[in-house]
Design a protein around this motif. Structure first.
Motif, PDB file in Angstrom:
ATOM      1  N   HIS A  18      43.388  36.023  42.212  1.00  0.00           N
ATOM      2  CA  HIS A  18      42.602  37.051  42.282  1.00  0.00           C
ATOM      3  C   HIS A  18      43.007  38.006  43.201  1.00  0.00           C
ATOM      4  O   HIS A  18      43.426  39.462  42.059  1.00  0.00           O
ATOM      5  CB  HIS A  18      41.596  37.242  41.845  1.00  0.00           C
ATOM      6  CG  HIS A  18      40.550  38.786  41.801  1.00  0.00           C
ATOM      7  ND1 HIS A  18      40.382  39.478  40.628  1.00  0.00           N
ATOM      8  CD2 HIS A  18      40.152  39.253  42.904  1.00  0.00           C
ATOM      9  CE1 HIS A  18      40.321  40.939  40.957  1.00  0.00           C
ATOM     10  NE2 HIS A  18      39.713  40.568  41.898  1.00  0.00           N
ATOM     11  N   ARG A  21      47.379  39.229  42.104  1.00  0.00           N
ATOM     12  CA  ARG A  21      46.823  39.728  41.367  1.00  0.00           C
ATOM     13  C   ARG A  21      46.783  41.393  41.898  1.00  0.00           C
ATOM     14  O   ARG A  21      47.350  42.237  41.283  1.00  0.00           O
ATOM     15  CB  ARG A  21      46.409  39.312  40.469  1.00  0.00           C
ATOM     16  CG  ARG A  21      46.532  38.492  39.091  1.00  0.00           C
ATOM     17  CD  ARG A  21      46.278  38.095  37.989  1.00  0.00           C
ATOM     18  NE  ARG A  21      44.781  37.659  38.501  1.00  0.00           N
ATOM     19  CZ  ARG A  21      44.574  36.762  37.916  1.00  0.00           C
ATOM     20  NH1 ARG A  21      45.251  34.926  38.232  1.00  0.00           N
ATOM     21  NH2 ARG A  21      42.551  36.432  38.369  1.00  0.00           N
ATOM     22  N   ARG A  22      45.710  41.218  42.547  1.00  0.00           N
ATOM     23  CA  ARG A  22      44.758  43.013  43.044  1.00  0.00           C
ATOM     24  C   ARG A  22      45.996  43.562  43.421  1.00  0.00           C
ATOM     25  O   ARG A  22      46.217  44.678  43.189  1.00  0.00           O
ATOM     26  CB  ARG A  22      43.671  42.372  43.436  1.00  0.00           C
ATOM     27  CG  ARG A  22      42.823  43.944  43.663  1.00  0.00           C
ATOM     28  CD  ARG A  22      41.645  44.010  44.128  1.00  0.00           C
ATOM     29  NE  ARG A  22      41.330  43.320  45.183  1.00  0.00           N
ATOM     30  CZ  ARG A  22      40.903  42.879  46.583  1.00  0.00           C
ATOM     31  NH1 ARG A  22      39.550  43.514  45.300  1.00  0.00           N
ATOM     32  NH2 ARG A  22      40.393  42.590  46.921  1.00  0.00           N
ATOM     33  N   LYS A  27      46.185  43.045  35.810  1.00  0.00           N
ATOM     34  CA  LYS A  27      45.319  43.064  35.350  1.00  0.00           C
ATOM     35  C   LYS A  27      45.185  41.288  35.045  1.00  0.00           C
ATOM     36  O   LYS A  27      46.638  41.281  34.305  1.00  0.00           O
ATOM     37  CB  LYS A  27      44.301  43.379  34.053  1.00  0.00           C
ATOM     38  CG  LYS A  27      45.047  45.271  34.955  1.00  0.00           C
ATOM     39  CD  LYS A  27      43.595  45.538  35.508  1.00  0.00           C
ATOM     40  CE  LYS A  27      43.794  47.090  36.141  1.00  0.00           C
ATOM     41  NZ  LYS A  27      42.592  47.016  37.250  1.00  0.00           N
ATOM     42  N   HIS A  28      43.884  40.908  34.767  1.00  0.00           N
ATOM     43  CA  HIS A  28      43.872  39.831  34.067  1.00  0.00           C
ATOM     44  C   HIS A  28      42.132  39.706  33.340  1.00  0.00           C
ATOM     45  O   HIS A  28      41.799  40.400  33.312  1.00  0.00           O
ATOM     46  CB  HIS A  28      44.068  38.464  35.049  1.00  0.00           C
ATOM     47  CG  HIS A  28      43.701  37.140  34.244  1.00  0.00           C
ATOM     48  ND1 HIS A  28      42.965  36.432  33.694  1.00  0.00           N
ATOM     49  CD2 HIS A  28      45.096  36.347  34.245  1.00  0.00           C
ATOM     50  CE1 HIS A  28      42.555  35.527  33.223  1.00  0.00           C
ATOM     51  NE2 HIS A  28      44.390  35.223  33.879  1.00  0.00           N
ATOM     52  N   ASP A  32      39.611  38.588  35.993  1.00  0.00           N
ATOM     53  CA  ASP A  32      38.950  40.099  36.339  1.00  0.00           C
ATOM     54  C   ASP A  32      37.474  40.247  35.645  1.00  0.00           C
ATOM     55  O   ASP A  32      37.062  40.784  36.638  1.00  0.00           O
ATOM     56  CB  ASP A  32      39.798  40.891  35.905  1.00  0.00           C
ATOM     57  CG  ASP A  32      41.607  41.297  36.148  1.00  0.00           C
ATOM     58  OD1 ASP A  32      41.813  40.327  37.762  1.00  0.00           O
ATOM     59  OD2 ASP A  32      42.431  42.495  35.903  1.00  0.00           O
ATOM     60  N   THR A  36      34.643  42.570  38.272  1.00  0.00           N
ATOM     61  CA  THR A  36      33.599  44.129  37.451  1.00  0.00           C
ATOM     62  C   THR A  36      32.958  44.226  37.050  1.00  0.00           C
ATOM     63  O   THR A  36      31.864  44.202  36.817  1.00  0.00           O
ATOM     64  CB  THR A  36      35.307  43.962  36.184  1.00  0.00           C
ATOM     65  OG1 THR A  36      35.094  43.399  35.242  1.00  0.00           O
ATOM     66  CG2 THR A  36      36.833  43.584  37.184  1.00  0.00           C
ATOM     67  N   HIS A 100      40.789  44.539  25.271  1.00  0.00           N
ATOM     68  CA  HIS A 100      41.543  43.874  26.349  1.00  0.00           C
ATOM     69  C   HIS A 100      42.673  44.093  25.712  1.00  0.00           C
ATOM     70  O   HIS A 100      42.658  43.756  24.435  1.00  0.00           O
ATOM     71  CB  HIS A 100      41.416  42.562  26.535  1.00  0.00           C
ATOM     72  CG  HIS A 100      39.914  42.281  26.949  1.00  0.00           C
ATOM     73  ND1 HIS A 100      39.314  41.949  28.285  1.00  0.00           N
ATOM     74  CD2 HIS A 100      39.076  41.218  26.196  1.00  0.00           C
ATOM     75  CE1 HIS A 100      38.489  41.643  28.820  1.00  0.00           C
ATOM     76  NE2 HIS A 100      37.870  41.109  27.610  1.00  0.00           N
TER      77      HIS A 100
END
Length: 254
Positions: A18, A21-22, A27-28, A32, A36, A100
């Motif tokens: 995570h 990626r951040r 985005k996942h 995520d 979030t 999404h």
């Protein structure tokens, strides 16, 4: 290895992908959610604390009592295993937008016809509140925040994911290891939640659980029952922690 070092190493492994990626702005749609929707940052999850080391304040006691009553009521209710994850389908029912940016597994009209043919029975308010307006009337229940304690049941994926939320809301009065145990459950339940959703996530490594078929529904129930069994001792540990905290004398007024 002492508890702090073991805890930090465990969390580092859980959040590494995570954080990478951040850092790259990627985005996942599955993972995520854990950072979030749930308002607990990776650095908070990594922080170690042993648990109860002081009496709770009056404000904390009120929160602890509320959480304890919700968890105990959920624990004492029989599990319902026939929802088949339709809450995710109800969140895109007859809507032109999705939550999404990934494709759906069927055309919108086909998806709506499938939902229309089901008995939608979502007992979890924090899932129900994201239903599209036309999907709300299809639900056999109309859960609210006020009726949350009366509706939540231990077969619900979201009620079991939310053990993570209740654990971190009790932090640092419960051990950090318990918070991470609940995080790991939430991560795994989230995977099933999205595999059973109408989204096509196969390219991301999430083969669908096709609840639109008898075999897919049976697969879903098998996983759902396993998660309910896995959640039960975590829920017990949280209730026991709340009971210990509530049994202590109140903290002296400042």
């Amino acid at each position: 290895m002492d508890r702090r070092v073991a805890h930090e190493a465990r969390v580092d492994a859980l959040v590494a992908a995570h954080l990478e990626r951040r850092a790259r702005g990627i985005k996942h749609p599955v993972e995520d959610f854990l950072f979030t929707y749930y308002n607990y940052r990776p650095n908070q999850l990594r922080a170690w604390f042993p648990g109860f080391d002081r009496p709770p304040t009056d404000k904390e006691r009120a929160r602890i009592a509320w959480v304890r009553d919700l968890l105990a009521a959920t624990r004492d209710r029989p599990p319902h295993l026939g929802c088949f994850g339709l809450h995710e389908w109800a969140m895109v029912y007859r809507d032109t937008e999705t939550r999404h940016p990934v494709p759906l597994r069927m055309a919108p009209d086909e998806l709506a016809a499938f939902v229309d043919a089901q008995n939608v029975r979502c007992s979890h308010f924090d899932a129900f509140r994201f239903f599209t307006p036309p999907a709300r009337s299809l639900n056999l229940l109309q859960p609210s925040r006020e009726t949350q304690r009366d509706n939540e049941q231990p077969g619900c994926l979201h009620a079991n994911m939310d053990l993570y939320k209740w654990a971190y809301k009790l932090a640092p009065l419960v051990p950090a290891e318990l918070v991470v145990d609940c995080f790991e459950l939430a991560r795994d339940v989230r995977t099933l939640d999205m595999r059973a959703s109408p989204y096509d996530l196969a390219d991301l490594g999430y083969p669908p659980v096709r609840i639109e078929t008898p075999g897919g529904r049976a697969e879903y129930v098998t996983h759902q029952r396993a998660f309910a069994d896995r959640a039960a001792p975590l829920r017990d540990r949280l209730v026991e922690a709340c009971d210990r905290l509530l049994a202590t004398a109140p903290a002296p007024a400042a």
